[in-house]
Write a protein that holds these residues in place. Sequence first.
Motif, PDB file in Angstrom:
ATOM      1  N   ILE A   1       0.835  -1.331   0.053  1.00 20.18           N
ATOM      2  CA  ILE A   1       0.054   0.019   0.153  1.00 20.18           C
ATOM      3  C   ILE A   1       0.742   1.082   0.084  1.00 20.18           C
ATOM      4  O   ILE A   1       0.606   2.221  -0.670  1.00 20.18           O
ATOM      5  CB  ILE A   1      -0.998  -0.008   1.229  1.00 20.18           C
ATOM      6  N   ARG A   2       1.841   1.335   0.833  1.00 26.03           N
ATOM      7  CA  ARG A   2       2.810   2.420   0.579  1.00 26.03           C
ATOM      8  C   ARG A   2       3.368   2.674  -0.481  1.00 26.03           C
ATOM      9  O   ARG A   2       3.368   3.767  -1.208  1.00 26.03           O
ATOM     10  CB  ARG A   2       3.770   2.337   1.908  1.00 26.03           C
ATOM     11  N   ARG A   3       4.077   1.584  -1.107  1.00 25.56           N
ATOM     12  CA  ARG A   3       4.644   1.625  -2.221  1.00 25.56           C
ATOM     13  C   ARG A   3       3.599   2.294  -3.632  1.00 25.56           C
ATOM     14  O   ARG A   3       3.911   3.119  -4.331  1.00 25.56           O
ATOM     15  CB  ARG A   3       5.236   0.070  -2.998  1.00 25.56           C
ATOM     16  N   LEU A   4       2.366   1.655  -3.475  1.00 24.59           N
ATOM     17  CA  LEU A   4       1.279   2.085  -4.493  1.00 24.59           C
ATOM     18  C   LEU A   4       1.114   3.667  -4.293  1.00 24.59           C
ATOM     19  O   LEU A   4       0.677   4.456  -5.411  1.00 24.59           O
ATOM     20  CB  LEU A   4       0.081   1.199  -4.174  1.00 24.59           C
TER      21      LEU A   4
ATOM     22  N   ARG B   1       1.161  13.717   1.259  1.00 24.63           N
ATOM     23  CA  ARG B   1       2.530  13.572   0.988  1.00 24.63           C
ATOM     24  C   ARG B   1       3.212  13.373   2.169  1.00 24.63           C
ATOM     25  O   ARG B   1       3.402  14.050   2.895  1.00 24.63           O
ATOM     26  CB  ARG B   1       3.146  14.372   0.300  1.00 24.63           C
ATOM     27  N   PRO B   2       4.171  12.230   1.964  1.00 25.09           N
ATOM     28  CA  PRO B   2       4.441  11.154   0.997  1.00 25.09           C
ATOM     29  C   PRO B   2       3.008  10.352   1.042  1.00 25.09           C
ATOM     30  O   PRO B   2       3.023   9.693   0.092  1.00 25.09           O
ATOM     31  CB  PRO B   2       5.561  10.470   1.412  1.00 25.09           C
ATOM     32  N   HIS B   3       2.223  10.256   2.057  1.00 29.16           N
ATOM     33  CA  HIS B   3       1.295   9.230   2.074  1.00 29.16           C
ATOM     34  C   HIS B   3       0.484   9.503   3.529  1.00 29.16           C
ATOM     35  O   HIS B   3       1.098  10.038   4.363  1.00 29.16           O
ATOM     36  CB  HIS B   3       1.450   7.931   2.004  1.00 29.16           C
ATOM     37  N   PRO B   4      -1.195   9.288   3.322  1.00 25.68           N
ATOM     38  CA  PRO B   4      -1.759   9.321   4.633  1.00 25.68           C
ATOM     39  C   PRO B   4      -1.000   8.609   5.622  1.00 25.68           C
ATOM     40  O   PRO B   4      -0.295   7.496   5.659  1.00 25.68           O
ATOM     41  CB  PRO B   4      -3.104   8.727   4.290  1.00 25.68           C
TER      42      PRO B   4
END
Length: 299
Positions: free
Chosen positions: A148-151, A179-182
Motif C-alpha cells: 500500500i505504501r509503495r502504491l 505526501r508522502p502518504h496518509p
Amino acid sequence: MLHTSRPRFGIMTAPSQVDYQDVLRVWREADAIPEIEHAWLFDHLLPIFGDPNGTTYEGWTLLSALAAQTRRLRLGLLVTSNRFRPPALLAKIAATVDIVSGGRLDFGIGAGSRPSWPSARREYDAHGLPFHDAAHAVGSLAEACTVIRRLWTEDEPFDFHGTYVRLAGAFCNPKPVQRPHPPILIGGRSGPTLRVAAEHADLWNIPGGDIDDVVRRSRLLDRYCTELGRDPASIIRSIHLPVSYDQPDITRDAIGEALDAGFRHIVLGLSAPYPAGVARWVADELITTSAQAAAEVSR
C-alpha cells in the motif's frame, strides 16, 4: 505526517444498529467543534453487537460519504480488516477517500477479527471470504502495508512477489493528497501485530480496558522499535475508550489514566442512540475537562 505532543481527541461512531442520518448528524456537529479533531467508523460487514440481523454499513463507502459532508475532521476506520479487501484494491479505495476529504484520511488497518470471536467470524462465511489462521493474517498485514505504501508513493508500475501478496504491474493513480502518504494507524494488541506496527505505523491504537495491560503492550512496542532501530517516540500512541453518558466520571478517569500512560490520541466511542447535541457534550464534559486536568498536572 501527523505528529503530536498535546492530546488530540476524537470520536468513534460504530456504523451498526444505527441509521445513516444519525451518524451524519453527529459527524456534522463534531466537524464544527474544534476540540474534536478526528472521527472514526469500524470495519465489519455484519453486526457484532445487538440484533444479529440489524443494520451494518460498509465502512469505506460510508467514510467516503462522510468525508464529502465534512470539512475539518480527520477521519478513518478503526480499523480496516486486512482480511476483507486485497491490498492493492484497498490502496485505491483509501486514495480515493483521501482525495474526497481533501487530504484528511488517517489510514487505519489491522489483521482482522479473532478466530475465536463467533459474532465476527460469521461475516466471513456470509460474504464468501476466506478466514486464514493468525499467522497468515499477520504476515499478510505486513506485506499489505508494504504494498500500500509503495502504491501511494511510486510513480511507475511494479511487480510484487510476497508470501501472501502477489501483484503484476501494480499502480495507483491518482495518488493520495497527503505526501508522502496518509498516516498509517495500525490497531491491535498481539505481539506479532505490534512487530508490524513497529515497522510500518505512524500511529498505534489499542482498545482501552486494563490500563496495566495497555502500558505493557506499549512498552513491548517500544522494544520492537528499538530492535528495528526506530525511535519509539515516532509512533503516536492511540487508545479507544467507550463513553458513558450516565457516568461521565468513569470516562474522565479512563482518559486521565491514558494520558498519564503517554497516550496522546484519544478516540471516544459513542454508543447509539446518540443523544441530541452529543458532540458538544463530549467536548464540554469530557475533552475540555480532561485537557485542563492534564495541563494542571504538567505544571
